[in-house]
Design a protein around this motif. Structure first.
Motif, PDB file in Angstrom:
ATOM      1  N   GLY A   1     -12.597  14.806 -11.367  1.00 36.19           N
ATOM      2  CA  GLY A   1     -11.235  15.157 -10.993  1.00 36.19           C
ATOM      3  C   GLY A   1     -10.903  14.683  -9.582  1.00 36.19           C
ATOM      4  N   GLY A   2      -9.675  14.245  -9.361  1.00 37.13           N
ATOM      5  CA  GLY A   2      -9.211  13.847  -8.034  1.00 37.13           C
ATOM      6  C   GLY A   2      -9.514  12.401  -7.693  1.00 37.13           C
ATOM      7  N   LYS A   3     -10.347  11.721  -8.446  1.00 39.22           N
ATOM      8  CA  LYS A   3     -10.759  10.352  -8.137  1.00 39.22           C
ATOM      9  C   LYS A   3      -9.570   9.376  -8.171  1.00 39.22           C
ATOM     10  N   PHE A   4      -8.688   9.574  -9.155  1.00 41.25           N
ATOM     11  CA  PHE A   4      -7.565   8.649  -9.292  1.00 41.25           C
ATOM     12  C   PHE A   4      -6.629   8.758  -8.095  1.00 41.25           C
ATOM     13  N   ARG A   5      -6.346  10.006  -7.719  1.00 44.52           N
ATOM     14  CA  ARG A   5      -5.459  10.218  -6.576  1.00 44.52           C
ATOM     15  C   ARG A   5      -6.048   9.591  -5.321  1.00 44.52           C
TER      16      ARG A   5
ATOM     17  N   TRP B   1      -8.161   7.102  -5.146  1.00 46.74           N
ATOM     18  CA  TRP B   1      -8.069   5.639  -5.226  1.00 46.74           C
ATOM     19  C   TRP B   1      -6.646   5.178  -4.921  1.00 46.74           C
ATOM     20  N   TYR B   2      -5.665   5.924  -5.522  1.00 45.48           N
ATOM     21  CA  TYR B   2      -4.268   5.512  -5.396  1.00 45.48           C
ATOM     22  C   TYR B   2      -3.827   5.547  -3.936  1.00 45.48           C
ATOM     23  N   LYS B   3      -4.289   6.601  -3.239  1.00 49.72           N
ATOM     24  CA  LYS B   3      -3.904   6.794  -1.842  1.00 49.72           C
ATOM     25  C   LYS B   3      -4.488   5.700  -0.941  1.00 49.72           C
ATOM     26  N   HIS B   4      -5.732   5.297  -1.259  1.00 53.10           N
ATOM     27  CA  HIS B   4      -6.433   4.361  -0.365  1.00 53.10           C
ATOM     28  C   HIS B   4      -6.470   2.937  -0.888  1.00 53.10           C
ATOM     29  N   ARG B   5      -5.663   2.644  -1.917  1.00 49.60           N
ATOM     30  CA  ARG B   5      -5.708   1.291  -2.481  1.00 49.60           C
ATOM     31  C   ARG B   5      -5.144   0.299  -1.455  1.00 49.60           C
ATOM     32  N   PRO B   6      -5.549  -0.953  -1.541  1.00 52.55           N
ATOM     33  CA  PRO B   6      -5.062  -1.950  -0.583  1.00 52.55           C
ATOM     34  C   PRO B   6      -3.546  -2.105  -0.699  1.00 52.55           C
ATOM     35  N   ALA B   7      -2.902  -2.427   0.398  1.00 56.35           N
ATOM     36  CA  ALA B   7      -1.459  -2.621   0.386  1.00 56.35           C
ATOM     37  C   ALA B   7      -1.115  -3.771  -0.557  1.00 56.35           C
ATOM     38  N   LYS B   8       0.130  -3.789  -1.026  1.00 54.33           N
ATOM     39  CA  LYS B   8       0.554  -4.749  -2.039  1.00 54.33           C
ATOM     40  C   LYS B   8       0.270  -6.194  -1.620  1.00 54.33           C
ATOM     41  N   GLY B   9      -0.363  -6.945  -2.510  1.00 48.71           N
ATOM     42  CA  GLY B   9      -0.599  -8.371  -2.236  1.00 48.71           C
ATOM     43  C   GLY B   9      -1.911  -8.644  -1.559  1.00 48.71           C
ATOM     44  N   LYS B  10      -2.438  -7.660  -0.791  1.00 47.22           N
ATOM     45  CA  LYS B  10      -3.634  -7.923   0.007  1.00 47.22           C
ATOM     46  C   LYS B  10      -4.891  -8.131  -0.826  1.00 47.22           C
ATOM     47  N   ASP B  11      -4.870  -7.479  -2.037  1.00 45.82           N
ATOM     48  CA  ASP B  11      -6.078  -7.623  -2.841  1.00 45.82           C
ATOM     49  C   ASP B  11      -6.014  -8.859  -3.740  1.00 45.82           C
TER      50      ASP B  11
END
Lengths: 468, 202
Positions: free
Chosen positions: A449-453, A455-465
């Motif tokens: 539980g909580g893993k998705f949130r 990941w979503y919060k700390h995902r790379p900014a748009k385009g950077k990945d």
């Protein structure tokens, strides 16, 4: 953990009865499959046609019932109508009294089971004897049918031999042939002594007023050879528009019910017997019975009124095979009963509102149905109704705590993170009975539980990945 | 309000809100109800024999064959309907022939020979009517029932038999001997009706 009522019943079922119900039902399914396959290859076009004819009929019931009434009357049949159980019983009693009948023989009819006609007639000092072998055994045992075509599926030859011995039909003998011969000898005297015959009807043709009755044993024929008054109790939904439609339904009914091309005796009656002949009823009465059918027509489950009572759905049903017919606590068992019984219960829907849950929604009942009733859809509609009417639902964990969590984001986030504590706790110490029950047959995966949130919060900014 | 009115008003109330009502399907009886093996099957007479035998019934080449078999199978007396009275000699060679069927004969007369109003080849079915049968009991109560089939009345399919329903208040189709499987699913013949059902052509 609380179980559904049907499970509780199934758990107490005698293993011998369970085995008998299972093997007999399975044999029924196999015979149906063999004959329909051999004769039609793919029976679906015929099933769907039959379903379309019946759907058309019930959606024009106002016209067809009126037409049937006219045709029957023109055939010299006296037509009566009965709204409730009480009305139907009273209508039969009134006809019997007016015609001076004291002794009745009955040919198997589910609608007479619905209104408990035998008990009622006996309370009023009349004799009423079931003549179908299975129904006769049910009657002397003060029991109830557990299948609509094979009423004593739940009994074995030893049970029957004991009952016959008790009723004075001879010394204990459990040979099925001997049992049948004894019933033959006993019941034919009853036919000849009786004044009136009470039957159901498999179909009534609106355009001709022709009534169709099918039996394998010949008991309805004997009822209509021995007596002078015939009373047919018929649900208002039993109509078909034209004589020609009988070819469709008769080609499906026996194949679906017992794996036969045709039932042995198929009677087509359009009025009392020919007056120049010595045997056969001198007058015929039809009692059209509502008893919840009109309300069913008004509901979103009206398709169940297509049913032609073949029993194929119960034969194939994995729940019926495990639980047997009595588990459904009503006249109609199996998938048919899980829809029809709560509907016919009317104001008492809540008492049978759990039955639609007794299904895995596997859809086998729909696949074998000769009139293609979408039973799983109807079960879902009734589950929904049960929920809307707040019927208790044993076995389903209370959802209120989840609803609270799911509607409060802050609480949800906290719970997701706190859930990791589950991994650190010995599962058998968690004091939730429902969970303990669940854990007996399943293992709980590690908490994620909580893993998705996260990941979503700390995902790379748009385009950077993205790779160029 | 009468029960009749209550029911009709209830039905109208139930159906009025429907946006549309299902139409009567267009279909061809023969195309939808004919078993797939039927077009290639034998002629009607051969097929009737095969199918009758398949239901547990008996077929005889002649009245004399039938009479000899009845005796061999254990019958002692036989009722002959008036339409087959001219066959009395064949039956009298083996059995006591009775010309009248009365209610008190139910347990006394072993066998009955009556005349069918028709027969269906695809199912081995005989069609009896009140007009054609002197007494409903005669074709039902004896252990042996022989329904004599006049050749021209034989039709091929169930659909054809329905299309040609005779004008009679009591039509009965009989497809084999009376049977039950109520006791443990075991097939037993001769429950209330005949344990032996047979036919021959005339």
């Amino acid at each position: 953990m609380a179980h559904q009522k049907i499970d509780t019943y199934a758990a107490t079922l005698d293993p011998e009865v369970r085995q008998a119900v299972r093997s007999n039902s399975a044999a029924g399914t196999e015979k149906r499959y063999q004959i329909l396959g051999a004769d039609f290859g793919d029976p679906d076009p015929l099933r769907k046609l039959a379903g379309a004819i019946k759907q058309h009929t019930i959606e024009h019931l106002d016209q067809y019932l009126e037409q049937a009434e006219r045709s029957l009357t023109a055939n010299g049949v006296k037509v009566h109508f009965a709204v409730s159980t009480q009305d139907a019983r009273q209508a039969v009693l009134d006809i019997l009294n007016q015609t001076g009948c004291r002794k009745v023989v009955k040919s198997k009819s589910m609608i007479s089971e619905e209104i408990h006609l035998n008990d009622f007639l006996e309370e009023h000092g009349l004799e009423s004897v079931e003549t179908d072998l299975g129904e006769y055994i049910v009657q002397i045992d003060h029991d109830h049918p557990s299948h609509i075509v094979k009423p004593i599926l739940h009994k074995n030859r030893r049970d029957i031999a004991k009952s016959f011995e008790r009723e004075g039909l001879g010394d204990y003998n459990d040979d099925p042939e001997t049992i049948t011969r004894r019933a033959r000898a006993f019941l034919r005297q009853k036919y000849l002594q009786a004044d009136a015959a009470v039957t159901g009807a498999n179909f009534v043709v609106a355009e001709s007023g022709r009534m169709v009755l099918v039996t394998n044993e010949g008991n309805s024929r004997f009822c209509l050879a021995g007596t002078r008054v015939h009373i047919a109790l018929i649900g208002v939904e039993k109509l078909v528009p034209h004589d020609r439609d009988l070819a469709v339904f008769l080609n499906l009914l026996a194949r679906s019910a017992t794996g036969q091309q045709l039932t042995v005796y198929t009677e087509f009656l359009s009025g009392a017997a020919l007056s120049a002949r010595p045997s056969g009823p001198r007058e015929m009465h039809v009692v059209f019975v509502d008893n919840g059918r009109v309300d069913t027509l008004a509901s979103n489950c009206r398709e169940i009124l297509r049913c032609i009572r073949c029993g194929a759905c119960m034969n194939v049903c994995p729940v019926y095979r495990q639980a047997s017919g009595h588990a459904y606590r009503s006249i109609y068992p199996g998938p048919l009963g899980a829809v029809l019984s709560p509907m016919l219960a009317g104001k008492n829907f809540s008492q049978l509102g759990d039955l639609p849950k007794a299904s895995s929604l596997c859809g086998a009942c729909n696949e074998v149905c000769p009139v293609d009733i979408p039973i799983p859809d109807l079960l879902l509609k009734l589950r929904n109704r049960a929920k809307e009417e707040h019927l208790p639902s044993p076995g389903t964990p209370p959802m209120a705590p989840f609803a609270m969590l799911a509607t409060a984001p802050m609480l949800w986030r906290t719970a997701m993170h706190a859930g990791v504590a589950l991994d650190l706790t010995p599962k058998n110490l968690i004091p939730v009975p429902a969970l303990q029950e669940w854990l007996k047959i399943r293992t709980l995966p590690a908490w994620r539980g909580g893993k998705f949130r996260s990941w979503y919060k700390h995902r790379p900014a748009k385009g950077k990945d993205r790779q160029p | 309000m009468s029960h009749r009115d209550q029911i009709f008003q209830g039905i109208l109330k139930a159906l009025t809100p429907l946006p549309e009502r299902a139409a009567y399907p267009d279909y061809d009886t023969a195309a939808t109800t004919t078993p797939r093996w039927l077009p290639a099957a034998e002629d009607n007479e051969t097929l009737f024999r095969q199918r009758l035998t398949g239901t547990g019934g008996f077929f005889f080449e002649s009245p004399a064959d039938c009479a000899a078999w009845l005796k061999k199978d254990g019958a002692k007396s036989v009722y002959l309907a008036p339409q087959v009275a001219h066959l009395a000699a064949e039956f009298a060679a083996h059995l006591e022939v009775v010309a009248e069927y009365t209610r008190d004969a139910v347990d006394r007369i072993d066998a009955a020979v009556t005349v069918a109003d028709g027969a269906i080849a695809e199912s081995g079915t005989v069609i009896l009517t009140d007009s054609g049968t002197p007494d409903r009991l005669a074709a039902l109560a004896p252990w042996w029932h022989i329904a004599v089939v006049p050749r021209p009345t034989l039709v091929r399919t169930i659909g054809e038999a329905i299309a040609a329903f005779p004008a009679d208040p009591g039509i009965v189709w009989i497809t084999g001997p009376s049977k039950t499987a109520d006791v443990e699913g075991i097939l037993i013949q001769g429950v209330h009706g005949p344990g032996r059902q047979g036919s021959f052509f005339i």
